[in-house]
Design a protein around this motif. Structure first.
Motif, PDB file in Angstrom:
ATOM      1  N   ALA A 153     -26.538  29.104  65.412  1.00 49.95           N
ATOM      2  CA  ALA A 153     -26.672  29.029  66.875  1.00 49.95           C
ATOM      3  C   ALA A 153     -25.667  29.995  67.471  1.00 49.95           C
ATOM      4  O   ALA A 153     -25.044  29.721  68.494  1.00 49.95           O
ATOM      5  CB  ALA A 153     -26.411  27.594  67.348  1.00 49.95           C
ATOM      6  N   ASP A 154     -25.505  31.138  66.795  1.00 50.72           N
ATOM      7  CA  ASP A 154     -24.401  32.044  67.114  1.00 50.72           C
ATOM      8  C   ASP A 154     -24.840  33.256  67.927  1.00 50.72           C
ATOM      9  O   ASP A 154     -24.249  34.338  67.821  1.00 50.72           O
ATOM     10  CB  ASP A 154     -23.642  32.449  65.839  1.00 50.72           C
ATOM     11  N   GLY A 155     -25.855  33.082  68.763  1.00 53.26           N
ATOM     12  CA  GLY A 155     -26.149  34.065  69.793  1.00 53.26           C
ATOM     13  C   GLY A 155     -26.816  35.337  69.300  1.00 53.26           C
ATOM     14  O   GLY A 155     -27.211  35.471  68.141  1.00 53.26           O
ATOM     15  N   ILE A 156     -26.920  36.297  70.216  1.00 59.75           N
ATOM     16  CA  ILE A 156     -27.730  37.497  69.975  1.00 59.75           C
ATOM     17  C   ILE A 156     -27.233  38.323  68.785  1.00 59.75           C
ATOM     18  O   ILE A 156     -28.024  38.938  68.080  1.00 59.75           O
ATOM     19  CB  ILE A 156     -27.815  38.353  71.263  1.00 59.75           C
ATOM     20  N   ASN A 157     -25.915  38.323  68.530  1.00 60.25           N
ATOM     21  CA  ASN A 157     -25.390  39.101  67.390  1.00 60.25           C
ATOM     22  C   ASN A 157     -25.224  38.236  66.149  1.00 60.25           C
ATOM     23  O   ASN A 157     -24.348  38.503  65.313  1.00 60.25           O
ATOM     24  CB  ASN A 157     -24.031  39.723  67.768  1.00 60.25           C
ATOM     25  N   SER A 158     -26.029  37.223  66.005  1.00 62.47           N
ATOM     26  CA  SER A 158     -25.882  36.204  64.969  1.00 62.47           C
ATOM     27  C   SER A 158     -25.477  36.728  63.582  1.00 62.47           C
ATOM     28  O   SER A 158     -26.184  37.524  62.945  1.00 62.47           O
ATOM     29  CB  SER A 158     -27.223  35.467  64.825  1.00 62.47           C
ATOM     30  N   SER A 169     -34.151  42.394  62.189  1.00 64.41           N
ATOM     31  CA  SER A 169     -34.148  42.089  63.628  1.00 64.41           C
ATOM     32  C   SER A 169     -32.735  42.268  64.157  1.00 64.41           C
ATOM     33  O   SER A 169     -31.783  41.742  63.574  1.00 64.41           O
ATOM     34  CB  SER A 169     -34.566  40.637  63.869  1.00 64.41           C
ATOM     35  N   ARG A 170     -32.620  43.007  65.261  1.00 66.45           N
ATOM     36  CA  ARG A 170     -31.287  43.194  65.850  1.00 66.45           C
ATOM     37  C   ARG A 170     -31.415  43.387  67.358  1.00 66.45           C
ATOM     38  O   ARG A 170     -32.513  43.627  67.865  1.00 66.45           O
ATOM     39  CB  ARG A 170     -30.561  44.374  65.206  1.00 66.45           C
ATOM     40  N   PRO A 171     -30.288  43.292  68.087  1.00 65.72           N
ATOM     41  CA  PRO A 171     -30.355  43.470  69.538  1.00 65.72           C
ATOM     42  C   PRO A 171     -30.827  44.868  69.899  1.00 65.72           C
ATOM     43  O   PRO A 171     -30.384  45.844  69.297  1.00 65.72           O
ATOM     44  CB  PRO A 171     -28.904  43.264  69.995  1.00 65.72           C
ATOM     45  N   ARG A 172     -31.752  44.959  70.858  1.00 66.01           N
ATOM     46  CA  ARG A 172     -32.219  46.269  71.329  1.00 66.01           C
ATOM     47  C   ARG A 172     -31.914  46.401  72.821  1.00 66.01           C
ATOM     48  O   ARG A 172     -32.227  45.514  73.612  1.00 66.01           O
ATOM     49  CB  ARG A 172     -33.717  46.419  71.085  1.00 66.01           C
ATOM     50  N   GLU A 173     -31.320  47.525  73.198  1.00 70.01           N
ATOM     51  CA  GLU A 173     -30.939  47.769  74.597  1.00 70.01           C
ATOM     52  C   GLU A 173     -32.151  48.177  75.425  1.00 70.01           C
ATOM     53  O   GLU A 173     -33.025  48.886  74.935  1.00 70.01           O
ATOM     54  CB  GLU A 173     -29.929  48.922  74.655  1.00 70.01           C
ATOM     55  N   LEU A 174     -32.185  47.743  76.688  1.00 71.81           N
ATOM     56  CA  LEU A 174     -33.298  48.101  77.569  1.00 71.81           C
ATOM     57  C   LEU A 174     -32.910  49.189  78.572  1.00 71.81           C
ATOM     58  O   LEU A 174     -33.718  49.577  79.409  1.00 71.81           O
ATOM     59  CB  LEU A 174     -33.774  46.862  78.327  1.00 71.81           C
ATOM     60  N   GLY A 175     -31.653  49.619  78.529  1.00 70.96           N
ATOM     61  CA  GLY A 175     -31.247  50.737  79.387  1.00 70.96           C
ATOM     62  C   GLY A 175     -30.857  50.332  80.793  1.00 70.96           C
ATOM     63  O   GLY A 175     -30.674  51.190  81.649  1.00 70.96           O
ATOM     64  N   SER A 176     -30.747  49.047  81.084  1.00 77.31           N
ATOM     65  CA  SER A 176     -30.233  48.681  82.402  1.00 77.31           C
ATOM     66  C   SER A 176     -29.117  47.658  82.262  1.00 77.31           C
ATOM     67  O   SER A 176     -28.961  47.026  81.222  1.00 77.31           O
ATOM     68  CB  SER A 176     -31.340  48.175  83.331  1.00 77.31           C
ATOM     69  N   ASP A 277     -30.511  32.094  71.167  1.00 83.02           N
ATOM     70  CA  ASP A 277     -30.486  33.556  71.149  1.00 83.02           C
ATOM     71  C   ASP A 277     -30.437  34.120  69.733  1.00 83.02           C
ATOM     72  O   ASP A 277     -30.909  35.228  69.494  1.00 83.02           O
ATOM     73  CB  ASP A 277     -29.271  34.072  71.932  1.00 83.02           C
ATOM     74  N   ALA A 278     -29.868  33.411  68.794  1.00 79.08           N
ATOM     75  CA  ALA A 278     -29.842  33.891  67.407  1.00 79.08           C
ATOM     76  C   ALA A 278     -31.267  34.098  66.901  1.00 79.08           C
ATOM     77  O   ALA A 278     -31.543  35.024  66.143  1.00 79.08           O
ATOM     78  CB  ALA A 278     -29.118  32.886  66.515  1.00 79.08           C
ATOM     79  N   ALA A 279     -32.193  33.260  67.367  1.00 85.09           N
ATOM     80  CA  ALA A 279     -33.583  33.310  66.898  1.00 85.09           C
ATOM     81  C   ALA A 279     -34.461  34.225  67.745  1.00 85.09           C
ATOM     82  O   ALA A 279     -35.393  34.850  67.227  1.00 85.09           O
ATOM     83  CB  ALA A 279     -34.180  31.895  66.900  1.00 85.09           C
ATOM     84  N   HIS A 280     -34.174  34.319  69.067  1.00 81.54           N
ATOM     85  CA  HIS A 280     -35.138  35.017  69.941  1.00 81.54           C
ATOM     86  C   HIS A 280     -34.499  35.496  71.238  1.00 81.54           C
ATOM     87  O   HIS A 280     -35.067  35.308  72.317  1.00 81.54           O
ATOM     88  CB  HIS A 280     -36.318  34.087  70.264  1.00 81.54           C
ATOM     89  N   ALA A 281     -33.318  36.120  71.160  1.00 79.41           N
ATOM     90  CA  ALA A 281     -32.626  36.560  72.392  1.00 79.41           C
ATOM     91  C   ALA A 281     -33.598  37.334  73.277  1.00 79.41           C
ATOM     92  O   ALA A 281     -34.330  38.203  72.799  1.00 79.41           O
ATOM     93  CB  ALA A 281     -31.445  37.432  72.019  1.00 79.41           C
ATOM     94  N   MET A 282     -33.596  36.999  74.555  1.00 81.39           N
ATOM     95  CA  MET A 282     -34.572  37.587  75.482  1.00 81.39           C
ATOM     96  C   MET A 282     -33.877  38.081  76.737  1.00 81.39           C
ATOM     97  O   MET A 282     -32.729  37.699  77.018  1.00 81.39           O
ATOM     98  CB  MET A 282     -35.637  36.544  75.839  1.00 81.39           C
ATOM     99  N   THR A 283     -34.557  38.909  77.513  1.00 80.71           N
ATOM    100  CA  THR A 283     -33.998  39.319  78.801  1.00 80.71           C
ATOM    101  C   THR A 283     -33.966  38.084  79.716  1.00 80.71           C
ATOM    102  O   THR A 283     -34.732  37.137  79.507  1.00 80.71           O
ATOM    103  CB  THR A 283     -34.865  40.407  79.464  1.00 80.71           C
ATOM    104  N   PRO A 284     -33.105  38.088  80.736  1.00 77.12           N
ATOM    105  CA  PRO A 284     -32.976  36.869  81.551  1.00 77.12           C
ATOM    106  C   PRO A 284     -34.035  36.738  82.653  1.00 77.12           C
ATOM    107  O   PRO A 284     -33.953  35.803  83.450  1.00 77.12           O
ATOM    108  CB  PRO A 284     -31.577  37.025  82.173  1.00 77.12           C
ATOM    109  N   ASN A 285     -35.042  37.620  82.685  1.00 76.37           N
ATOM    110  CA  ASN A 285     -35.930  37.661  83.857  1.00 76.37           C
ATOM    111  C   ASN A 285     -36.696  36.385  84.143  1.00 76.37           C
ATOM    112  O   ASN A 285     -36.984  36.073  85.297  1.00 76.37           O
ATOM    113  CB  ASN A 285     -36.922  38.825  83.724  1.00 76.37           C
ATOM    114  N   LEU A 286     -37.054  35.632  83.114  1.00 80.99           N
ATOM    115  CA  LEU A 286     -37.774  34.379  83.362  1.00 80.99           C
ATOM    116  C   LEU A 286     -36.818  33.195  83.456  1.00 80.99           C
ATOM    117  O   LEU A 286     -37.246  32.056  83.633  1.00 80.99           O
ATOM    118  CB  LEU A 286     -38.820  34.122  82.271  1.00 80.99           C
ATOM    119  N   GLY A 287     -35.511  33.442  83.311  1.00 80.42           N
ATOM    120  CA  GLY A 287     -34.525  32.355  83.401  1.00 80.42           C
ATOM    121  C   GLY A 287     -34.726  31.307  82.322  1.00 80.42           C
ATOM    122  O   GLY A 287     -34.543  30.119  82.539  1.00 80.42           O
TER     123      GLY A 287
END
Ligand SMILES: Cc1cc2nc3c(=O)[nH]c(=O)nc-3n(C[C@H](O)[C@H](O)[C@H](O)COP(=O)(O)OP(=O)(O)OC[C@H]3O[C@@H](n4cnc5c(N)ncnc54)[C@H](O)[C@@H]3O)c2cc1C
Length: 358
Positions: A153-158, A169-176, A277-287
């Motif tokens: 349960a250790d977040g996006i950089n698990s 699978s790794r974090p990918r930047e969206l440029g914003s 987030d360790a399993a499916h980190a997502m952008t925050p747009n849908l909250g």
């Protein structure tokens, strides 16, 4: 409805949960309620009271009810209603579908302060007793292995994902860049304002405060952020003027890519499951970041309680079957919404949004 003694397999197991964020604490609570021995490792030196607010969808409220935290949530959360999508000049394009969600689910979307929810999860885990939370202990640096179940349960950089899951699978930047903060007054104007390549959102969070979030490709300082929204409709510039830049949080927008083929593994040194987030980190747009972590935690601990430590392979299959596709659909939807909102030529987008039902 909590996980009751009747749901449990005959024996109790032991689990090592890595990460004391929303997903890790909720998982530890669910496992303790099922009678498991739980140890939590958290890299940070102490519980953190950082962050602004979480949206809690009705389905995540049900997960909190099942984990025994529904009353704590409702004691402080505020309903989110009557919010619109606007243009930077203030013209309303459409309503956010909050009332439709409330009619369908029978209860409203809620907003809750992140520090309060974190404190409530922490307090519940302490109240249940029997859990060791080791602060200042990173998974990589820990020799404490050997539990029946490992939960990442250790977040996006698990680190658990990197050590135990294949597929790259790794974090990918969206440029914003996203910014979040809390203003010390209630705007009474809620929802999102969509401009050219950027947006600004405001929600209630607590009496006398407004939670806000913004995305801009180019701003790197608080002054640049204020300048980027200086000519937007009231109260956007006032909200930014009122918030002390020392308290703003800034982060790069990222998501996990490619999507994992499974949230669990039983091969190798022992059974392991990923949540949040360790399993499916997502952008925050849908909250939905906190909501999906809570749904994962509740589903995983319900499956584990039902199958017992002897039935972990079946429990992990059930968890993966219940949560993976659903969470990955939400992550895809959130990313798609991010692209739609931040288009550089907004005329077509605004026309389409104007066609949405009220
Ligand atoms: C400090 C912080 C503030 C946030 N503020 C907001 C906010 O205001 N609004 C919002 O919508 N979202 C916020 N988020 C994101 C949101 O909490 C998550 O997207 C969502 O709740 C999923 O939670 P999670 O428990 O899966 O992951 P996270 O909340 O990221 O928790 C993961 C935990 O694991 C710990 N950890 C990481 N690596 C290791 C390791 N190797 N060993 C041991 N422990 C490790 C981290 O320190 C962290 O406590 C924040 C996240 C963090 C970490």
């Amino acid at each position: 409805m909590g996980v009751s003694a009747g749901d449990r397999g005959a024996e109790k197991g032991s689990a090592l949960v890595v990460g004391a964020g929303v997903g890790g604490l909720a998982t530890a609570i669910g496992l303790r309620r099922a009678g498991w021995e739980v140890a939590v490792l958290e890299r940070r030196a102490e519980p953190e009271r950082y962050g602004t607010a979480f949206g809690i969808h009705p389905t995540a409220q049900t997960a909190l009810d099942r984990l025994g935290l529904g009353d704590a949530l409702r004691a402080r959360a505020v309903p989110y209603r009557d919010a619109q999508i606007r243009r930077p000049d203030g013209r309303v394009l459409a309503a956010l579908p909050l009332e439709r969600i409330e009619r369908k689910e029978g209860r409203p979307e809620l907003l809750i302060s992140r520090p309060y929810l974190m404190d409530a999860l922490h307090a519940e885990l302490i109240r249940l007793g029997g859990t060791e939370i080791a602060y200042g202990r990173a998974y990589e640096a820990s020799a404490a292995r050997g539990a029946d179940l490992l939960v990442g349960a250790d977040g996006i950089n698990s680190a658990v994902r990197a050590a135990r899951f294949e597929g790259g699978s790794r974090p990918r930047e969206l440029g914003s860049t996203a910014w979040i903060g809390t203003a010390g007054f209630e705007t009474g104007v809620y929802g999102e304002t969509w401009g050219r390549g950027r947006f600004f959102g405001m929600t209630p969070v607590e009496p006398g405060r407004t939670n806000w979030y913004a995305t801009v490709p180019e701003a790197t300082t608080a002054e640049e952020l204020r300048a980027a929204f200086a000519d937007w409709h009231d109260p956007v510039p006032r909200v930014l003027a009122d918030t002390d830049p020392q308290t703003w949080i800034r982060y790069r927008m990222r998501h996990l890519h490619p999507a994992l083929p499974s949230f669990t593994r039983t091969a190798g040194p022992g059974p392991v499951a990923l949540v949040g987030d360790a399993a499916h980190a997502m952008t925050p747009n849908l909250g939905q970041g906190a909501c999906t972590a809570l749904l994962d935690a509740e589903a995983l601990t319900r499956a584990v309680a039902a199958h017992g430590p002897g039935g972990l392979p079946a429990a992990l299959r059930a968890y993966d079957g219940e949560r993976r596709r659903s969470a990955q659909r939400v992550a895809f939807g959130s990313r798609t919404l991010h692209r739609f909102i931040t288009v550089r030529r907004p005329a077509l987008r605004d026309a389409l949004v104007g066609l949405l039902p009220g």
